[in-house]
Design a protein around this motif. Structure first.
Motif, short mmCIF file in Angstrom:
data_model
loop_
_atom_site.label_atom_id
_atom_site.label_comp_id
_atom_site.label_asym_id
_atom_site.label_seq_id
_atom_site.Cartn_x
_atom_site.Cartn_y
_atom_site.Cartn_z
N ALA A 43 -1.45 -3.85 -11.53
CA ALA A 43 -2.32 -2.82 -11.74
C ALA A 43 -3.51 -3.02 -12.57
O ALA A 43 -5.08 -2.88 -12.19
N THR A 46 2.14 -2.67 -14.05
CA THR A 46 2.45 -2.44 -12.58
C THR A 46 2.10 -0.91 -11.81
O THR A 46 1.38 0.13 -12.71
N ASP A 47 2.45 -0.50 -10.42
CA ASP A 47 1.84 0.67 -10.20
C ASP A 47 3.22 1.40 -9.94
O ASP A 47 2.97 2.58 -9.80
#
Length: 365
Positions: free
Chosen positions: A4, A36-37
């Motif tokens: 992300a 990351t998400d």
């Protein structure tokens, strides 16, 4: 889980050599954080060369290509990145450094997500690595080499490495320095030498002849550019095992050395060769050819994991300068005890950034 965001910063950490209070060499880092998400944050690094170029490549070229991908899909990610860093597949220098930053951060994320250390992801052979100490810098005279060597042995170390190609008197003086260390510190010491690719074939051959009776454990990066043909020639002329891979540890180079029968010990460094994915390729090649796998060149916490993870892993490097850098950058960098480094218990690479120190050492936002 998807890639992300990225944060990249440059840092310089002051390092000093004990006894002489001079700079201890390598002290700059590109710090690359990938998020990351799902909130996992992985940390990758590169060192020393063209830092601003590496940072720009990460932010402007490489990260946009992998944003939204699953960090666990390493083959898919490398398939997307390789054409960006080298149109025709030959990679070196800044390209590999930038790739290493991304790749190491992804391995850190994968470890965190799976709740396993990178060493475990690589095979989990051990949760530690025995270490050797790179200490014999050119800044030390013979008496200081002996004094510091004794101090390190008193701290539990039994494997030391002395630099050659550094003496004003040429290889003859290098030989005297190494001979003095062996004489004063004893036959039980595992003693290695490292030329940092500084010698010509004839100089290296003469040096080997002068110290071959000292039971030298290995001769690291002996020749300029580590030319495979010259390395093969040197290997035929000496009983001292040859090692290489610090700066040019891509699997293609190791294949070339093997094809020329030029190398005994594999020493990849994930900060310079494109990352842990490439080091894994090198490690498997070493296993196929029954070669030991070690570490060289300031890979620190990252290289500790590949030495511990693979069953042909042998020794990790403890570099007096890199130790100081990692103690500054990380809150919990492992410290050697009785000549051994334990893999941190935390998942991934197992270390956390010291945010205050990063602020104090930042070169560029």
């Amino acid at each position: 889980m998807r890639v992300a965001d990225i944060r990249v910063s440059l840092h310089k950490i002051e390092t000093r050599l004990p006894l002489v209070d001079k700079p201890a060499g390598e002290s700059t880092r590109v710090v690359c954080e990938i998020e990351t998400d799902e909130g996992h944050v992985g940390v990758g690094m590169a060192a020393r060369f063209l830092l601003h170029g590496v940072a720009a490549a990460l932010v402007d070229d490489l990260f946009p290509a992998i944003k939204g991908m699953d960090p666990r899909d390493l083959e898919a990610i490398h398939a997307r990145l390789h054409p960006l860093v080298s149109e025709r597949g030959r990679m070196s220098g800044i390209n590999l450094a930038a790739l290493a930053c991304i790749d190491l951060a992804l391995w850190d994320i994968i470890g965190q997500a799976s709740e396993r250390t990178v060493a475990q992801l690589l095979g989990g052979h051990r949760d530690y690595a025995d270490v050797y100490v790179t200490y014999g810098f050119g800044a030390y005279d013979e008496d200081q080499l002996v004094e510091l060597g004794r101090s390190l042995m008193a701290d539990g170390h039994s494997r030391l490495k002395v630099l050659v190609g550094v003496a004003k008197g040429g290889y003859q003086e290098d030989a005297r320095r190494v001979r003095r260390v062996r004489k004063e510190l004893g036959d039980e010491l595992v003693l290695a030498i490292d030329a940092n690719e500084s010698l010509g074939l004839e100089e290296a051959t003469q040096l080997c002849g002068l110290i071959e009776d000292l039971d030298i454990a290995w001769f690291e990066d002996p020749l300029r550019a580590n030319d495979a043909r010259d390395m093969a020639m040197l290997r035929k002329r000496t009983r001292i095992p040859l090692s290489a891979g610090q700066m040019d540890g891509h699997s293609n180079r190791f294949r070339e050395w093997l094809e020329h029968e030029a190398i005994d010990i594999f020493m990849p460094n994930s900060l310079y060769n494109g990352g842990m994915t490439e080091t894994r390729r090198v490690a498997h090649l070493a296993q196929i050819y029954n070669r030991p796998l070690s570490d060289a060149g300031g890979g620190g916490i990252y290289c500790l994991h590949h030495v511990a993870g693979f069953r042909n892993g042998t020794l990790a490097e403890c570099h007096l300068g890199v130790e100081q850098v990692e103690r500054a950058i990380f809150l919990d960098a492992p410290q050697p005890e009785n000549g051994r480094l334990k893999v941190p218990d935390r998942p991934g690479f197992g270390v956390r950034l010291d945010r205050d120190m990063l602020k104090d050492t930042r070169l560029r936002a």
